[in-house]
Design a protein around this motif. Structure first.
Motif, mmCIF file in Angstrom:
data_model
loop_
_atom_site.group_PDB
_atom_site.id
_atom_site.type_symbol
_atom_site.label_atom_id
_atom_site.label_comp_id
_atom_site.label_asym_id
_atom_site.label_seq_id
_atom_site.Cartn_x
_atom_site.Cartn_y
_atom_site.Cartn_z
ATOM 1 N N VAL A 214 1.147 -1.163 -0.128
ATOM 2 C CA VAL A 214 0.098 0.216 0.091
ATOM 3 C C VAL A 214 0.969 1.349 0.121
ATOM 4 O O VAL A 214 0.629 2.140 -0.527
ATOM 5 N N PHE A 215 1.917 1.467 0.729
ATOM 6 C CA PHE A 215 2.742 2.467 0.699
ATOM 7 C C PHE A 215 3.434 2.833 -0.507
ATOM 8 O O PHE A 215 3.395 3.818 -1.025
ATOM 9 N N LYS A 216 3.917 1.579 -1.071
ATOM 10 C CA LYS A 216 4.531 1.856 -2.259
ATOM 11 C C LYS A 216 3.903 2.385 -3.330
ATOM 12 O O LYS A 216 3.943 3.397 -4.157
ATOM 13 N N VAL A 217 2.521 1.776 -3.749
ATOM 14 C CA VAL A 217 1.473 2.286 -4.476
ATOM 15 C C VAL A 217 1.047 3.641 -4.182
ATOM 16 O O VAL A 217 1.066 4.517 -4.999
ATOM 17 N N ALA A 218 0.675 3.863 -3.022
ATOM 18 C CA ALA A 218 0.085 5.344 -2.660
ATOM 19 C C ALA A 218 1.006 6.300 -2.727
ATOM 20 O O ALA A 218 0.780 7.492 -3.477
ATOM 21 N N VAL A 219 2.298 6.166 -2.569
ATOM 22 C CA VAL A 219 3.193 7.215 -2.708
ATOM 23 C C VAL A 219 3.457 7.393 -4.315
ATOM 24 O O VAL A 219 3.299 8.686 -4.706
ATOM 25 N N ARG A 220 3.462 6.600 -5.208
ATOM 26 C CA ARG A 220 3.590 6.633 -6.586
ATOM 27 C C ARG A 220 2.345 7.594 -7.113
ATOM 28 O O ARG A 220 2.283 8.327 -7.946
ATOM 29 N N VAL A 221 1.003 6.930 -6.871
ATOM 30 C CA VAL A 221 -0.233 7.622 -7.570
ATOM 31 C C VAL A 221 -0.283 8.791 -7.051
ATOM 32 O O VAL A 221 -0.951 9.787 -7.730
ATOM 33 N N LEU A 222 -0.371 9.000 -5.779
ATOM 34 C CA LEU A 222 -0.354 10.490 -5.174
ATOM 35 C C LEU A 222 0.724 11.553 -5.983
ATOM 36 O O LEU A 222 0.067 12.608 -6.338
ATOM 37 N N GLY A 223 1.897 11.096 -6.238
ATOM 38 C CA GLY A 223 2.739 11.924 -6.836
ATOM 39 C C GLY A 223 2.309 12.231 -8.113
ATOM 40 O O GLY A 223 2.157 13.432 -8.854
ATOM 41 N N ASP A 224 1.798 11.180 -9.038
ATOM 42 C CA ASP A 224 1.381 11.286 -10.179
ATOM 43 C C ASP A 224 0.173 12.082 -10.715
ATOM 44 O O ASP A 224 0.158 12.768 -11.159
ATOM 45 N N ILE A 225 -0.863 11.867 -9.600
ATOM 46 C CA ILE A 225 -2.031 12.688 -9.748
ATOM 47 C C ILE A 225 -2.084 14.027 -9.389
ATOM 48 O O ILE A 225 -2.735 14.912 -9.736
ATOM 49 N N SER A 300 -5.091 28.565 -2.691
ATOM 50 C CA SER A 300 -5.321 27.089 -3.671
ATOM 51 C C SER A 300 -4.964 26.056 -2.532
ATOM 52 O O SER A 300 -3.924 25.807 -2.050
ATOM 53 N N VAL A 301 -5.791 24.959 -2.968
ATOM 54 C CA VAL A 301 -5.705 23.795 -1.960
ATOM 55 C C VAL A 301 -5.864 22.515 -2.870
ATOM 56 O O VAL A 301 -6.827 22.661 -3.628
ATOM 57 N N MET A 302 -4.995 21.817 -2.708
ATOM 58 C CA MET A 302 -4.982 20.320 -3.242
ATOM 59 C C MET A 302 -5.557 18.990 -2.416
ATOM 60 O O MET A 302 -4.859 18.888 -1.112
ATOM 61 N N LEU A 303 -6.568 18.532 -2.654
ATOM 62 C CA LEU A 303 -7.073 17.407 -1.925
ATOM 63 C C LEU A 303 -6.733 15.948 -2.522
ATOM 64 O O LEU A 303 -6.918 16.074 -3.871
ATOM 65 N N GLN A 304 -6.233 15.259 -1.771
ATOM 66 C CA GLN A 304 -6.031 13.792 -2.380
ATOM 67 C C GLN A 304 -6.422 12.700 -1.600
ATOM 68 O O GLN A 304 -6.506 12.809 -0.297
ATOM 69 N N GLY A 305 -6.660 11.713 -2.301
ATOM 70 C CA GLY A 305 -7.252 10.354 -1.509
ATOM 71 C C GLY A 305 -6.620 9.145 -2.224
ATOM 72 O O GLY A 305 -6.403 9.201 -3.316
ATOM 73 N N VAL A 306 -6.545 8.082 -1.223
ATOM 74 C CA VAL A 306 -5.816 6.836 -1.956
ATOM 75 C C VAL A 306 -6.354 5.717 -0.976
ATOM 76 O O VAL A 306 -6.301 5.961 0.056
ATOM 77 N N GLY A 307 -6.825 4.763 -1.748
ATOM 78 C CA GLY A 307 -7.075 3.889 -0.727
ATOM 79 C C GLY A 307 -7.800 2.541 -1.373
ATOM 80 O O GLY A 307 -7.454 2.205 -2.759
ATOM 81 N N GLY A 308 -8.172 1.322 -1.061
ATOM 82 C CA GLY A 308 -8.704 0.236 -1.235
ATOM 83 C C GLY A 308 -9.783 0.546 -2.751
ATOM 84 O O GLY A 308 -10.220 1.223 -2.645
ATOM 85 N N GLY A 309 -9.386 -0.519 -3.286
ATOM 86 C CA GLY A 309 -10.231 -0.786 -4.638
ATOM 87 C C GLY A 309 -9.193 -1.366 -5.915
ATOM 88 O O GLY A 309 -9.460 -2.405 -6.536
ATOM 89 N N PHE A 310 -7.952 -0.738 -6.121
ATOM 90 C CA PHE A 310 -7.264 0.405 -5.453
ATOM 91 C C PHE A 310 -7.745 1.654 -6.180
ATOM 92 O O PHE A 310 -7.729 1.713 -7.632
ATOM 93 N N THR A 311 -8.101 2.716 -5.286
ATOM 94 C CA THR A 311 -8.680 3.808 -5.900
ATOM 95 C C THR A 311 -7.619 4.961 -5.565
ATOM 96 O O THR A 311 -7.033 5.098 -4.580
ATOM 97 N N TRP A 312 -7.708 6.319 -6.395
ATOM 98 C CA TRP A 312 -7.075 7.480 -6.139
ATOM 99 C C TRP A 312 -7.700 8.587 -6.836
ATOM 100 O O TRP A 312 -8.143 8.410 -7.706
ATOM 101 N N GLY A 313 -7.403 9.760 -6.212
ATOM 102 C CA GLY A 313 -7.988 10.673 -6.735
ATOM 103 C C GLY A 313 -7.434 12.215 -6.271
ATOM 104 O O GLY A 313 -6.922 12.160 -5.359
ATOM 105 N N ALA A 314 -7.761 13.316 -6.961
ATOM 106 C CA ALA A 314 -7.362 14.571 -6.391
ATOM 107 C C ALA A 314 -8.134 15.420 -6.786
ATOM 108 O O ALA A 314 -8.589 15.556 -8.036
ATOM 109 N N ALA A 315 -8.291 16.746 -6.266
ATOM 110 C CA ALA A 315 -9.256 17.774 -6.546
ATOM 111 C C ALA A 315 -8.276 19.183 -6.230
ATOM 112 O O ALA A 315 -7.914 19.075 -5.044
#
Length: 319
Positions: A214-225, A300-315
């Motif tokens: 989870v840690f490995k995937v989360a760091v990668r996708v949060l940076g990318d998104i 300006s504020v960036m919101l980020q989420g990452v979790g089971g699914g695996f899902t991730w998103g940002a606003a």
């Protein structure tokens, strides 16, 4: 037509439960072990009878009060939760009833820890289409009910709570860019594999997590998104006032900031106070930062989420 966040609210049930409190309950861990690996110092656990709809309704009331609106002004409710009160009806419908209103759409979104960002993105599209003008977007969880208290790897991580925003139609851009992703092939690294059949639970009803994966995937996708939504908005990370990631683990927050070359002072951190509250964590952190004066109008504020699914998103939004 655009949408803007015009009010925030949140609620945490009961008194804080510290790491030492967990040790006193007989969990084989220590305050130093938990803090070193997660940054969590306490969490809140809902007492009997306090459900996701109870917490979500209170967070919604506080968001409405902050916006100077009432429930009668709302024409859409979207609730992000993985711990609904019932199989059905939706938690959103229960909150609608609790607020004393009816007649407009109310439904749940299930994207686990990314759920609030998913729900916010959906609400934004409803408002931009012109079909709705004011949406309550709520993240509400009672994760303590799906924790195996014999598993010290997971039971120390999670807590209960709810956060909400009122999203309102505006001629001025508020939500500047959003992005959502999922990879179902990774579902086994974070899941609750049980289900109900013939009145019985089949499989495990508790959270199962491969923490390293989870840690490995989360760091990668949060940076990318983060880069994806910044590019959509024509902005750079240097122009961000605040980053509010999903509050799961202090190490993930630190690694994400490092990938963006963002000073950690620009990251809103509340995981130490409420642990991982899944879909509630982002709106909880946003509300805390708005109410203590760090997040201010025009920023300006960036919101980020990452979790089971695996899902991730940002606003990316401007307050």
């Amino acid at each position: 037509m655009y949408s803007r966040v015009v009010g925030t609210g949140s609620v945490l049930p009961g008194d804080p439960v510290t790491n030492d409190d967990l040790v006193a309950r007989g969990i084989d861990t220590s305050d130093s072990w938990i803090i070193e690996r997660t940054g969590i110092r306490s969490r809140h656990l809902a007492p009997a009878g306090v459900t996701s709809s109870v917490l979500g309704a209170e967070a919604a009331r506080r968001a409405l009060e902050a916006a100077g609106r009432t429930a009668a002004d709302v024409d859409l409710i979207i609730v992000a939760t993985s711990t609904p009160d019932k199989v059905f009806p939706s938690t959103a419908c229960l909150i609608q009833a609790e607020l004393g209103v009816s007649g407009f759409p109310a439904f749940d979104v299930q994207a686990v820890c990314s759920g609030f960002v998913y729900a916010l993105t959906i609400a934004d599209k409803f408002i931009r289409s012109g079909s709705n003008r004011r949406a309550l977007v709520i993240g509400a969880e009672v994760f303590s009910r799906i924790i195996d208290w014999e598993d010290r790897r997971t039971c120390v991580l999670f807590g209960d709570g709810a956060g909400a925003v009122l999203l309102e139609a505006s001629e001025t851009p508020g939500l500047l860019a959003t992005a959502l992703h999922a990879d179902g092939s990774l579902h086994e690294i974070l899941e609750v594999p049980g289900n109900i059949r013939d009145g019985h639970v089949e499989g495990s009803p508790f959270i199962h997590m491969d923490g390293a994966a989870v840690f490995k995937v989360a760091v990668r996708v949060l940076g990318d998104i983060a880069h994806e939504v910044l590019e959509q908005a024509g902005m750079t990370a240097e122009q961000l006032d605040w980053l509010i990631p999903h509050q799961a683990n202090i190490r993930i927050l630190q690694a994400t900031a490092k990938r963006l070359h963002l000073p950690f002072e620009k990251v809103i951190v509340t995981v130490d106070r409420h642990g991982n509250t899944s879909a509630a964590s982002v709106p909880l952190a946003l509300d805390a930062a708005v109410r203590d004066g760090r997040v201010r109008p025009g920023q300006s504020v960036m919101l980020q989420g990452v979790g089971g699914g695996f899902t991730w998103g940002a606003a990316l939004l401007r307050l």
